[in-house]
Design a protein around this motif. Structure first.
Motif, short mmCIF file in Angstrom:
data_model
loop_
_atom_site.label_atom_id
_atom_site.label_comp_id
_atom_site.label_asym_id
_atom_site.label_seq_id
_atom_site.Cartn_x
_atom_site.Cartn_y
_atom_site.Cartn_z
N GLN A 90 0.83 -1.21 0.00
CA GLN A 90 0.00 0.00 0.00
C GLN A 90 0.86 1.26 0.00
N ILE A 91 1.91 1.25 0.80
CA ILE A 91 2.81 2.41 0.83
C ILE A 91 3.50 2.55 -0.52
N ALA A 92 3.96 1.45 -1.10
CA ALA A 92 4.64 1.50 -2.40
C ALA A 92 3.74 2.04 -3.49
N LEU A 93 2.46 1.67 -3.47
CA LEU A 93 1.53 2.17 -4.48
C LEU A 93 1.27 3.66 -4.34
N GLY A 94 1.56 4.20 -3.17
CA GLY A 94 1.40 5.64 -2.97
C GLY A 94 2.25 6.46 -3.91
N GLY A 95 3.33 5.92 -4.41
CA GLY A 95 4.21 6.66 -5.31
C GLY A 95 3.85 6.56 -6.77
N VAL A 96 2.83 5.79 -7.11
CA VAL A 96 2.45 5.64 -8.52
C VAL A 96 1.03 6.11 -8.81
N VAL A 97 0.26 6.39 -7.79
CA VAL A 97 -1.11 6.90 -7.96
C VAL A 97 -1.09 8.38 -7.57
N PRO A 98 -1.47 9.28 -8.49
CA PRO A 98 -1.42 10.71 -8.18
C PRO A 98 -2.18 11.04 -6.89
N PHE A 99 -1.59 11.89 -6.07
CA PHE A 99 -2.10 12.37 -4.77
C PHE A 99 -2.05 11.30 -3.69
N MET A 100 -1.85 10.04 -4.04
CA MET A 100 -1.91 8.98 -3.04
C MET A 100 -0.73 9.02 -2.07
N SER A 101 0.44 9.48 -2.51
CA SER A 101 1.58 9.51 -1.58
C SER A 101 1.30 10.45 -0.42
N PHE A 102 0.58 11.53 -0.66
CA PHE A 102 0.25 12.47 0.41
C PHE A 102 -0.74 11.84 1.39
N ILE A 103 -1.71 11.10 0.87
CA ILE A 103 -2.71 10.46 1.72
C ILE A 103 -2.07 9.33 2.54
N VAL A 104 -1.30 8.48 1.87
CA VAL A 104 -0.66 7.37 2.56
C VAL A 104 0.32 7.90 3.61
#
Length: 178
Positions: free
Chosen positions: A134-148
């Protein structure tokens, strides 16, 4: 029209993922690793924000290139320092710096650094493998890294508040002999 994936409770995939990110029950660090966690958390936070910003730049670049039909070039002879050039893959690259490609490459390498930070924090906190993904996917989905990053930081800080970092007592000074 197909429905979004739901569990038996009626919660959607996004709701389940966020709930899993919120849960702290999977963290079980070793006592010797607890002093290393604040540094690993800070490294993760910095890389999460940098990766998120670079991903947003990459998305903007892709929209500009494939949606509007322009590439961004810098230092191209006979043009302003930064200029928009009509995207034509058959024409080849112009002289100068292709900013679009530079953003793509920079995001790729910064994502690798983000994965290193993710792995370090994940391994010190001894979280579940699902949390790592889940954390790794945060870097490939726009805006997700901020949420994660928000949920992981809150979880780790809560853990650190419940398990304070033990400070080492200052060692006695030893004088050098002559």
């Amino acid at each position: 029209m197909p429905n979004s994936p739901q569990n038996e409770d009626g919660g959607g995939l996004l709701a389940r993922t966020i709930e899993q990110l919120r849960s702290a029950n999977s963290a079980r660090p070793r006592a010797v690793d607890i002093p290393k966690i604040p540094g690993a958390l800070r490294f993760y936070q910095v890389t999460a924000y940098i990766t998120g910003i670079m991903l947003l730049l990459l998305v903007a670049e892709m929209i500009l290139k494939y949606g509007v039909g322009y590439s961004v070039y810098a230092f191209a002879p006979g043009r302003p320092v930064v200029s928009l050039v009509a995207y034509n893959p058959a024409a080849g690259a112009l002289p100068g710096l292709d900013v679009s490609t530079a953003i793509l490459i920079a995001h790729g390498w910064l994502y690798v650094l983000y994965l290193v930070a993710d792995f370090r924090l994940w391994s010190l906190m001894r979280m579940s493998f699902t949390k790592f993904v889940q954390i790794a996917l945060g870097g490939v989905v726009p805006f997700m890294s901020f949420i994660v990053e928000h949920f992981i930081t809150r979880q780790v800080r809560r853990f650190l508040a419940e398990n304070p970092v033990q400070r080492k007592a200052p060692s006695s000074t030893v004088e050098a002999s002559h």
